[in-house]
Design an enzyme around this catalytic site. Sequence first.
Site, PDB file in Angstrom:
ATOM      1  CG  HIS A 148      -2.129  -0.679   1.274  1.00 58.46           C
ATOM      2  ND1 HIS A 148      -2.589  -1.387   2.367  1.00 58.46           N
ATOM      3  CD2 HIS A 148      -3.100  -0.797   0.323  1.00 58.46           C
ATOM      4  CE1 HIS A 148      -3.768  -1.927   2.085  1.00 58.46           C
ATOM      5  NE2 HIS A 148      -4.093  -1.584   0.851  1.00 58.46           N
TER       6      HIS A 148
ATOM      7  CB  CYS B  45      -2.693   0.314   8.558  1.00 59.85           C
ATOM      8  SG  CYS B  45      -1.314   0.073   7.462  1.00 59.85           S
TER       9      CYS B  45
HETATM   10  N1  ARG Z   1      -4.079  -7.223   6.494  1.00 59.68           N
HETATM   11  C1  ARG Z   1      -4.457  -5.991   5.859  1.00 59.68           C
HETATM   12  C2  ARG Z   1      -4.440  -6.163   4.354  1.00 59.68           C
HETATM   13  O1  ARG Z   1      -3.578  -6.849   3.850  1.00 59.68           O
HETATM   14  C3  ARG Z   1      -3.532  -4.887   6.280  1.00 59.68           C
HETATM   15  C4  ARG Z   1      -3.934  -3.556   5.764  1.00 59.68           C
HETATM   16  C5  ARG Z   1      -2.975  -2.468   6.127  1.00 59.68           C
HETATM   17  N2  ARG Z   1      -3.504  -1.219   5.843  1.00 59.68           N
HETATM   18  C6  ARG Z   1      -2.848  -0.202   5.272  1.00 59.68           C
HETATM   19  N3  ARG Z   1      -3.443   0.939   5.161  1.00 59.68           N
HETATM   20  N4  ARG Z   1      -1.650  -0.362   4.757  1.00 59.68           N
HETATM   21  O2  ARG Z   1      -5.267  -5.644   3.654  1.00 59.68           O
END
Ligand code: ARG
Length: 280
Positions: A174, A268
Amino acid sequence: MSQTERLPRNRTYLMCPPEHFTVEYAINPWMDTSVAVDAALAVKQWRMLHETLTDLGHAVHVLDPQPGLPDMVYAANGAFSVDGTVYGARFRYPQRSAEALHHSVFYRNGPWTFVDPAQVNEGEGDFTYLSGAYGGMILAGHGFRTEPAAHVEAQEVLGRPVLSLKLVDPAFYHLDTALAVLDDRHITYYPEAFSPAAQRILAQLFPDAVIADREDAEAFGLNLVSDGRHVVLNAEAMNMADKLAAAGYQPIPVELSELKRGGGSVKCAVAELRPRLLAT
Ligand code: ARG
Protein backbone atom coordinates in the site's frame (compact mmCIF):
# COMPACT_ATOMS: atom_id res chain seq x y z
CA MET A 1 14.47 19.92 4.46
CA SER A 2 14.72 23.43 5.88
CA GLN A 3 14.43 23.85 9.61
CA THR A 4 11.28 25.95 9.90
CA GLU A 5 8.87 25.68 12.80
CA ARG A 6 6.51 22.78 12.32
CA LEU A 7 2.97 23.83 13.22
CA PRO A 8 0.34 21.26 14.23
CA ARG A 9 -3.25 21.48 12.98
CA ASN A 10 -6.19 19.78 14.72
CA ARG A 11 -7.38 16.75 12.80
CA THR A 12 -10.36 14.42 12.72
CA TYR A 13 -9.69 10.71 12.50
CA LEU A 14 -11.62 7.45 12.24
CA MET A 15 -10.44 4.26 13.95
CA CYS A 16 -11.85 0.78 14.67
CA PRO A 17 -10.76 -1.30 17.69
CA PRO A 18 -9.16 -4.72 16.96
CA GLU A 19 -11.65 -6.68 19.06
CA HIS A 20 -12.01 -9.32 16.35
CA PHE A 21 -8.42 -9.11 15.13
CA THR A 22 -6.83 -12.38 13.91
CA VAL A 23 -4.50 -13.43 11.13
CA GLU A 24 -6.57 -16.22 9.57
CA TYR A 25 -5.79 -15.51 5.92
CA ALA A 26 -2.66 -14.10 4.27
CA ILE A 27 -3.10 -11.35 1.67
CA ASN A 28 0.24 -9.62 2.17
CA PRO A 29 3.77 -10.94 2.91
CA TRP A 30 3.63 -9.85 6.57
CA MET A 31 0.71 -12.11 7.45
CA ASP A 32 1.65 -15.52 8.87
CA THR A 33 -1.41 -17.62 9.70
CA SER A 34 0.71 -20.10 11.70
CA VAL A 35 1.50 -17.56 14.43
CA ALA A 36 -1.32 -16.73 16.83
CA VAL A 37 -2.00 -13.05 17.49
CA ASP A 38 -2.63 -11.71 20.96
CA ALA A 39 -5.97 -9.93 20.47
CA ALA A 40 -5.99 -8.56 24.03
CA LEU A 41 -2.57 -7.01 23.50
CA ALA A 42 -3.70 -5.67 20.13
CA VAL A 43 -6.64 -3.92 21.82
CA LYS A 44 -4.37 -2.53 24.56
CA GLN A 45 -1.90 -1.15 22.02
CA TRP A 46 -4.76 0.25 19.92
CA ARG A 47 -6.13 2.08 22.98
CA MET A 48 -2.74 3.68 23.57
CA LEU A 49 -2.69 4.88 19.97
CA HIS A 50 -6.23 6.25 20.34
CA GLU A 51 -5.26 8.01 23.57
CA THR A 52 -2.10 9.44 22.00
CA LEU A 53 -4.16 11.05 19.24
CA THR A 54 -6.85 12.43 21.55
CA ASP A 55 -4.20 13.73 23.99
CA LEU A 56 -2.74 15.68 21.07
CA GLY A 57 -6.14 17.37 20.77
CA HIS A 58 -7.46 15.50 17.74
CA ALA A 59 -11.05 14.27 17.37
CA VAL A 60 -11.26 10.51 16.89
CA HIS A 61 -14.45 8.80 15.73
CA VAL A 62 -14.71 5.08 16.38
CA LEU A 63 -16.33 2.51 14.12
CA ASP A 64 -18.03 -0.59 15.60
CA PRO A 65 -15.81 -3.63 14.98
CA GLN A 66 -17.58 -6.51 13.25
CA PRO A 67 -17.08 -10.23 13.92
CA GLY A 68 -15.70 -12.01 10.85
CA LEU A 69 -13.84 -8.91 9.63
CA PRO A 70 -10.45 -9.30 11.37
CA ASP A 71 -8.74 -6.61 9.26
CA MET A 72 -11.29 -3.93 10.09
CA VAL A 73 -8.81 -2.44 12.55
CA TYR A 74 -6.98 -1.11 9.46
CA ALA A 75 -9.53 1.67 9.18
CA ALA A 76 -7.45 3.64 6.69
CA ASN A 77 -8.57 1.32 3.92
CA GLY A 78 -12.30 2.09 4.21
CA ALA A 79 -12.50 5.33 2.19
CA PHE A 80 -10.67 8.54 1.23
CA SER A 81 -12.09 11.99 1.88
CA VAL A 82 -11.16 15.44 0.61
CA ASP A 83 -13.10 18.63 1.36
CA GLY A 84 -16.25 16.85 2.56
CA THR A 85 -16.47 14.43 -0.37
CA VAL A 86 -15.79 10.77 0.32
CA TYR A 87 -14.58 8.36 -2.32
CA GLY A 88 -15.58 4.94 -1.03
CA ALA A 89 -13.38 1.85 -1.01
CA ARG A 90 -13.76 -1.34 -3.02
CA PHE A 91 -11.44 -3.97 -1.61
CA ARG A 92 -9.17 -6.15 -3.74
CA TYR A 93 -9.76 -9.34 -1.70
CA PRO A 94 -13.15 -10.88 -0.84
CA GLN A 95 -12.05 -11.39 2.77
CA ARG A 96 -12.22 -7.63 3.30
CA SER A 97 -14.93 -6.53 0.88
CA ALA A 98 -17.70 -6.27 3.50
CA GLU A 99 -15.73 -3.60 5.39
CA ALA A 100 -16.58 -1.01 2.75
CA LEU A 101 -20.28 -1.05 3.67
CA HIS A 102 -19.58 -0.29 7.37
CA HIS A 103 -17.49 2.70 6.37
CA SER A 104 -20.08 3.94 3.89
CA VAL A 105 -22.81 3.82 6.56
CA PHE A 106 -20.64 5.99 8.83
CA TYR A 107 -20.27 8.65 6.12
CA ARG A 108 -23.86 8.49 4.87
CA ASN A 109 -25.01 9.26 8.44
CA GLY A 110 -22.77 12.31 8.65
CA PRO A 111 -22.09 15.61 6.89
CA TRP A 112 -20.42 13.97 3.91
CA THR A 113 -21.08 13.54 0.21
CA PHE A 114 -20.40 9.84 -0.21
CA VAL A 115 -19.55 8.44 -3.66
CA ASP A 116 -19.65 4.70 -4.33
CA PRO A 117 -16.60 3.61 -6.34
CA ALA A 118 -16.76 1.58 -9.53
CA GLN A 119 -13.04 0.76 -9.38
CA VAL A 120 -11.02 -1.36 -6.97
CA ASN A 121 -9.29 0.86 -4.43
CA GLU A 122 -8.30 0.60 -0.78
CA GLY A 123 -8.96 4.13 0.45
CA GLU A 124 -6.26 5.88 2.41
CA GLY A 125 -4.08 2.81 2.12
CA ASP A 126 -3.32 3.97 -1.43
CA PHE A 127 -4.43 7.62 -1.44
CA THR A 128 -3.04 10.54 0.49
CA TYR A 129 -3.50 14.30 0.34
CA LEU A 130 -1.25 17.35 0.36
CA SER A 131 -3.50 20.33 1.05
CA GLY A 132 -0.79 22.92 0.42
CA ALA A 133 0.67 21.66 -2.86
CA TYR A 134 -0.84 23.19 -6.02
CA GLY A 135 -4.01 24.11 -4.13
CA GLY A 136 -4.51 20.50 -3.04
CA MET A 137 -3.02 17.41 -4.60
CA ILE A 138 -3.63 13.68 -4.22
CA LEU A 139 -0.82 11.12 -4.28
CA ALA A 140 -1.98 7.64 -5.21
CA GLY A 141 -0.37 4.20 -5.30
CA HIS A 142 -1.06 1.25 -7.59
CA GLY A 143 0.62 -2.05 -8.33
CA PHE A 144 -0.78 -4.35 -5.66
CA ARG A 145 -4.22 -3.30 -4.43
CA THR A 146 -5.68 -0.15 -5.98
CA GLU A 147 -6.32 -0.12 -9.75
CA PRO A 148 -4.88 2.76 -11.81
CA ALA A 149 -8.44 3.29 -13.09
CA ALA A 150 -9.39 4.21 -9.51
CA HIS A 151 -6.88 7.06 -9.64
CA VAL A 152 -8.75 8.49 -12.63
CA GLU A 153 -12.07 7.94 -10.85
CA ALA A 154 -10.81 9.61 -7.64
CA GLN A 155 -9.67 12.64 -9.62
CA GLU A 156 -13.15 13.03 -11.13
CA VAL A 157 -14.92 12.48 -7.79
CA LEU A 158 -12.66 14.70 -5.68
CA GLY A 159 -11.67 17.37 -8.20
CA ARG A 160 -8.04 17.42 -7.25
CA PRO A 161 -5.07 16.36 -9.40
CA VAL A 162 -4.02 12.78 -8.75
CA LEU A 163 -0.40 11.80 -9.10
CA SER A 164 -0.18 8.07 -9.88
CA LEU A 165 2.79 6.27 -8.39
CA LYS A 166 3.65 2.66 -9.12
CA LEU A 167 4.64 0.44 -6.18
CA VAL A 168 6.99 -2.43 -7.04
CA ASP A 169 7.91 -4.20 -3.79
CA PRO A 170 5.30 -6.63 -2.38
CA ALA A 171 6.46 -5.89 1.18
CA PHE A 172 5.20 -2.33 0.65
CA TYR A 173 1.91 -3.13 -1.01
CA HIS A 174 0.00 0.00 0.00
CA LEU A 175 1.20 3.56 -0.60
CA ASP A 176 0.97 4.22 3.16
CA THR A 177 3.68 1.63 3.85
CA ALA A 178 6.14 3.49 1.59
CA LEU A 179 5.23 7.18 1.72
CA ALA A 180 3.68 9.57 4.23
CA VAL A 181 2.56 13.18 4.24
CA LEU A 182 4.23 15.11 7.07
CA ASP A 183 2.49 18.44 6.67
CA ASP A 184 0.63 20.44 4.01
CA ARG A 185 3.58 20.32 1.61
CA HIS A 186 6.14 17.82 2.80
CA ILE A 187 6.45 14.08 2.49
CA THR A 188 8.73 11.25 3.52
CA TYR A 189 9.19 8.09 1.45
CA TYR A 190 11.27 5.02 0.70
CA PRO A 191 12.37 5.42 -2.94
CA GLU A 192 13.04 1.74 -3.75
CA ALA A 193 9.40 0.84 -3.06
CA PHE A 194 8.53 2.74 -6.27
CA SER A 195 9.17 2.16 -9.97
CA PRO A 196 12.13 4.10 -11.46
CA ALA A 197 9.72 6.51 -13.14
CA ALA A 198 7.81 7.14 -9.90
CA GLN A 199 11.12 7.67 -8.07
CA ARG A 200 12.12 10.28 -10.61
CA ILE A 201 8.78 12.08 -10.31
CA LEU A 202 8.92 12.09 -6.51
CA ALA A 203 12.47 13.48 -6.56
CA GLN A 204 11.36 16.16 -9.03
CA LEU A 205 8.28 17.27 -7.04
CA PHE A 206 9.62 16.79 -3.52
CA PRO A 207 13.32 17.66 -3.50
CA ASP A 208 13.17 18.34 0.24
CA ALA A 209 11.50 15.06 1.27
CA VAL A 210 12.76 13.09 4.25
CA ILE A 211 14.25 9.98 2.62
CA ALA A 212 13.69 6.66 4.37
CA ASP A 213 15.72 3.49 3.84
CA ARG A 214 14.65 -0.15 3.77
CA GLU A 215 15.16 -0.62 7.49
CA ASP A 216 12.89 2.37 8.22
CA ALA A 217 10.22 1.02 5.88
CA GLU A 218 10.45 -2.53 7.29
CA ALA A 219 9.99 -1.12 10.79
CA PHE A 220 6.77 0.47 9.42
CA GLY A 221 8.39 3.84 10.04
CA LEU A 222 6.59 5.36 7.05
CA ASN A 223 3.21 4.12 8.22
CA LEU A 224 2.85 7.23 10.35
CA VAL A 225 0.25 9.84 11.25
CA SER A 226 1.39 13.46 11.36
CA ASP A 227 -0.53 16.59 12.39
CA GLY A 228 2.13 18.83 10.88
CA ARG A 229 4.32 18.74 13.96
CA HIS A 230 3.70 15.59 16.02
CA VAL A 231 4.48 12.42 14.13
CA VAL A 232 3.02 9.27 15.66
CA LEU A 233 4.92 6.22 14.48
CA ASN A 234 5.75 2.62 15.32
CA ALA A 235 8.17 2.41 18.27
CA GLU A 236 10.43 -0.02 16.37
CA ALA A 237 11.23 2.69 13.82
CA MET A 238 13.87 4.45 15.89
CA ASN A 239 16.10 5.59 13.03
CA MET A 240 13.07 7.01 11.29
CA ALA A 241 12.17 8.93 14.46
CA ASP A 242 15.68 10.44 14.46
CA LYS A 243 15.34 11.50 10.81
CA LEU A 244 12.00 13.18 11.52
CA ALA A 245 13.40 14.96 14.58
CA ALA A 246 16.34 16.21 12.50
CA ALA A 247 13.80 17.65 10.04
CA GLY A 248 12.08 19.58 12.85
CA TYR A 249 9.16 17.25 13.62
CA GLN A 250 8.39 15.75 17.01
CA PRO A 251 8.28 11.94 16.80
CA ILE A 252 5.90 10.15 19.17
CA PRO A 253 6.59 6.40 19.24
CA VAL A 254 3.79 3.92 19.99
CA GLU A 255 4.02 0.13 20.45
CA LEU A 256 2.00 -1.65 17.78
CA SER A 257 3.67 -5.06 17.56
CA GLU A 258 0.40 -6.99 17.12
CA LEU A 259 -0.94 -4.90 14.25
CA LYS A 260 2.33 -5.48 12.41
CA ARG A 261 1.40 -9.16 12.19
CA GLY A 262 -1.43 -8.20 9.88
CA GLY A 263 0.91 -6.05 7.80
CA GLY A 264 0.10 -2.64 9.22
CA SER A 265 0.90 -0.02 11.82
CA VAL A 266 -0.16 3.48 12.89
CA LYS A 267 -1.40 4.90 9.59
CA CYS A 268 -3.24 1.74 8.58
CA ALA A 269 -5.23 2.01 11.79
CA VAL A 270 -6.20 5.65 11.28
CA ALA A 271 -8.24 7.26 8.50
CA GLU A 272 -8.05 11.03 8.33
CA LEU A 273 -11.42 12.68 7.75
CA ARG A 274 -11.17 15.90 5.77
CA PRO A 275 -14.40 17.85 6.22
CA ARG A 276 -15.73 20.47 3.84
CA LEU A 277 -13.61 23.60 3.80
CA LEU A 278 -15.54 26.69 4.82
CA ALA A 279 -15.67 29.28 2.08
CA THR A 280 -13.74 32.37 3.08
N1 ARG B 1 -4.08 -7.22 6.49
C1 ARG B 1 -4.46 -5.99 5.86
C2 ARG B 1 -4.44 -6.16 4.35
O1 ARG B 1 -3.58 -6.85 3.85
C3 ARG B 1 -3.53 -4.89 6.28
C4 ARG B 1 -3.93 -3.56 5.76
C5 ARG B 1 -2.97 -2.47 6.13
N2 ARG B 1 -3.50 -1.22 5.84
C6 ARG B 1 -2.85 -0.20 5.27
N3 ARG B 1 -3.44 0.94 5.16
N4 ARG B 1 -1.65 -0.36 4.76
O2 ARG B 1 -5.27 -5.64 3.65
